[in-house]
Design a protein around this motif. Structure first.
Motif, short mmCIF file in Angstrom:
data_model
loop_
_atom_site.label_atom_id
_atom_site.label_comp_id
_atom_site.label_asym_id
_atom_site.label_seq_id
_atom_site.Cartn_x
_atom_site.Cartn_y
_atom_site.Cartn_z
N TYR A 154 33.71 21.54 18.47
CA TYR A 154 33.14 20.25 18.90
C TYR A 154 31.66 20.19 18.56
N PRO A 155 31.31 20.14 17.27
CA PRO A 155 29.90 20.16 16.88
C PRO A 155 29.13 18.98 17.46
N GLY A 156 28.00 19.31 18.07
CA GLY A 156 27.12 18.28 18.61
C GLY A 156 27.51 17.75 19.97
N GLN A 157 28.67 18.17 20.50
CA GLN A 157 29.11 17.65 21.79
C GLN A 157 28.56 18.50 22.94
N GLU A 158 28.02 17.84 23.94
CA GLU A 158 27.55 18.51 25.15
C GLU A 158 28.65 18.39 26.19
N ASP A 170 31.28 25.31 19.96
CA ASP A 170 30.33 24.53 19.18
C ASP A 170 30.90 24.23 17.79
N LYS A 171 31.71 25.14 17.26
CA LYS A 171 32.33 24.91 15.96
C LYS A 171 33.48 23.90 16.05
N SER A 225 33.74 24.62 31.41
CA SER A 225 33.27 23.49 30.61
C SER A 225 34.45 22.62 30.20
N TYR A 242 35.47 19.65 27.49
CA TYR A 242 35.17 18.92 26.26
C TYR A 242 36.14 17.75 26.11
N THR A 290 27.44 33.38 25.20
CA THR A 290 27.03 32.78 23.93
C THR A 290 28.15 32.86 22.90
N ASP A 332 30.45 30.02 23.69
CA ASP A 332 29.83 28.76 23.29
C ASP A 332 29.89 28.56 21.78
N ASN A 333 29.70 29.63 21.03
CA ASN A 333 29.71 29.53 19.56
C ASN A 333 31.07 29.04 19.05
#
Length: 217
Positions: free
Chosen positions: A29-33, A26-27, A55, A57, A19, A22-23
């Motif tokens: 690439y906000p909103g990207q899966e 996520d900062k 992963s 991106y 996690t 991931d955090n």
């Protein structure tokens, strides 16, 4: 963080280190899966790939490229014995930025194989990677490819950087592809200073140190 505080915040079902990774992304690439890849069989259960996952991106920073991150060199799961420790397991995760390449039908999944090969070395030798180390690939870093990128160097990822997690410190070490001439220059000196000088020169025109398989010496 004390073990008592750790146990009060998390349960055995929590992916504490995962996690935390991931955090960070996520900062960035906000909103990207991201596209995520996991081995069919966990390494501890007899699988061939040491990494628990990887992963990929898509980034448009500087220029279009893929940004890959590993999961497995650091402590990913609940481990109260890790609370208060200086480093999370090996203390790093690998990243790499790769420019789209015509030989890749979609994403650069060959990077996943390369990262797992590096993980096998770490897990079997007990030796880890640090900033400004280098590795000769003894050939093209993407197998069966006409590329002059034949070496690897490590530097702290310019965006992901270094984090403190409940399981300890994690540095995101970015893999940077080296041309044959750059590798030769580094091997001749065989010092971390030489690696830093080469990467500093590259960063003048390529600040994110994106690996381009078509780059020549």
């Amino acid at each position: 963080m004390t073990p008592e505080a750790y146990k009060s915040l998390f349960t055995e079902d929590d992916t504490v280190g995962w996690t935390a990774i991931d955090n960070v992304f996520d900062k960035i690439y906000p909103g990207q899966e991201p596209a995520h890849y996991a081995p069919p069989l966990h390494y501890a259960a007899g699988g061939e790939d040491p990494l628990d996952g990887t992963s990929i991106y898509k980034s448009n920073q500087q220029e279009e490229h893929f940004h890959i991150v590993s999961y497995g060199f650091s402590e990913l799961y609940y481990n109260e014995k890790a609370a208060g420790g200086e480093f999370s397991k090996w203390g790093f995760e690998l990243t790499m930025r790769v420019k789209p390449f015509a030989g890749d039908p979609d994403k650069p999944t060959w990077v996943i194989n390369m990262m797992n090969n590096l993980a096998r070395y770490v897990f079997t030798s007990g030796k880890w990677f640090e900033e400004f180390q280098y590795i000769p690939a003894n050939g093209p870093i993407r197998l069966d490819t006409d590329t002059d990128i034949t070496g690897l160097a490590f530097i702290k990822d310019p965006e992901a950087g270094r984090i403190n997690t409940p399981n300890g410190e994690v540095t995101f070490l970015q893999i940077v592809g080296l041309t044959t001439a750059e590798l030769g220059r580094i091997q001749k000196a065989n010092t971390r200073t030489a690696v830093e000088e080469v990467l500093t020169a590259l960063a003048i025109t390529n600040p994110l140190l994106i690996t381009d398989l078509e780059r020549r010496s």
